[in-house]
Write a protein that holds these residues in place. Sequence first.
Motif, mmCIF file in Angstrom:
data_model
loop_
_atom_site.group_PDB
_atom_site.id
_atom_site.type_symbol
_atom_site.label_atom_id
_atom_site.label_comp_id
_atom_site.label_asym_id
_atom_site.label_seq_id
_atom_site.Cartn_x
_atom_site.Cartn_y
_atom_site.Cartn_z
ATOM 1 N N ARG A 194 0.730 -1.452 0.169
ATOM 2 C CA ARG A 194 0.390 -0.004 0.045
ATOM 3 C C ARG A 194 0.661 1.573 -0.124
ATOM 4 N NH1 ARG A 194 -3.121 -0.691 4.957
ATOM 5 N NH2 ARG A 194 -3.557 -3.137 4.549
ATOM 6 N N GLY A 195 0.604 2.157 -1.012
ATOM 7 C CA GLY A 195 1.677 3.452 -1.212
ATOM 8 C C GLY A 195 2.601 3.222 -0.902
ATOM 9 N N SER A 211 -10.939 -3.876 4.105
ATOM 10 C CA SER A 211 -9.068 -3.652 3.465
ATOM 11 C C SER A 211 -7.934 -3.554 4.632
ATOM 12 C CB SER A 211 -9.033 -2.840 2.689
ATOM 13 O OG SER A 211 -9.299 -1.537 3.113
ATOM 14 N N GLY A 212 -8.219 -3.529 6.330
ATOM 15 C CA GLY A 212 -7.465 -3.494 7.086
ATOM 16 C C GLY A 212 -7.665 -1.884 7.378
ATOM 17 N N LEU A 213 -7.639 -0.453 6.705
ATOM 18 C CA LEU A 213 -7.589 0.315 7.031
ATOM 19 C C LEU A 213 -8.289 1.173 8.456
ATOM 20 C CD1 LEU A 213 -6.667 2.300 3.292
ATOM 21 C CD2 LEU A 213 -5.032 0.979 5.010
ATOM 22 N N LEU A 261 -0.176 6.133 6.478
ATOM 23 C CA LEU A 261 -1.105 5.123 4.866
ATOM 24 C C LEU A 261 -1.947 4.354 5.378
ATOM 25 C CD1 LEU A 261 1.807 4.981 3.082
ATOM 26 C CD2 LEU A 261 -0.488 6.425 2.325
ATOM 27 N N ALA A 262 -1.493 3.805 7.015
ATOM 28 C CA ALA A 262 -3.031 2.728 8.033
ATOM 29 C C ALA A 262 -4.032 2.829 7.877
ATOM 30 C CB ALA A 262 -1.387 2.370 8.623
ATOM 31 N N SER A 267 -10.046 8.765 6.918
ATOM 32 C CA SER A 267 -10.670 8.639 7.680
ATOM 33 C C SER A 267 -10.642 9.757 8.808
ATOM 34 C CB SER A 267 -8.693 8.304 8.412
ATOM 35 O OG SER A 267 -8.680 7.340 9.744
ATOM 36 N N GLN A 268 -11.530 9.858 10.203
ATOM 37 C CA GLN A 268 -11.136 10.873 11.066
ATOM 38 C C GLN A 268 -10.625 10.818 12.501
ATOM 39 O OE1 GLN A 268 -16.143 11.387 11.128
ATOM 40 N NE2 GLN A 268 -16.140 11.265 9.115
#
Length: 165
Positions: free
Chosen positions: A7-8, A124-126, A46-47, A52-53
Amino acid sequence: MIHSRTRGGISNVPTPLPPFNAETAAQKVRLAEDAWNGQDPEKVALAYTPDSQWRNRSDFIHGREEIVAFLTRKWEREQEYRLIKELWAFRDNRIAVRFAYEWQNQSGQWFRSHGNENWEFDESGLMHYRVASINDQPILASSRLFHWPEKRRPDSHPGLAELGL
């Protein structure tokens, strides 16, 4: 379930995916601890999902750009940062964590910050939702408990429960 993915710019590191079990939740917590101890805001961001909030103390943060800016300011202010996270509870796509970290301000005062986090992940685990409550305790340098070289906490270093925190 654990999957390897890139990822990235993150290497193929096993990524625990929801729904979590005791093993995968603990792995997710350790991966987060390792990333935060690495103090690379771009990599840490990236995680999290792009939208995201967060609530971190009284800060409300939205999206990766704000996460990077927040973490950059945090680690400029919190020097000699050392963090330990511990799994508290989990269910499906959620994990609760307790943590403590030690740091020194620019005036040389040491602190131990204690807190709890609630995390929620996408498929996706993010992490797409993070709520953190944190209290800072001034300590003497001689009272520090987190002693390891910068970056990853060695596996042999005691965790929070072993340290009585």
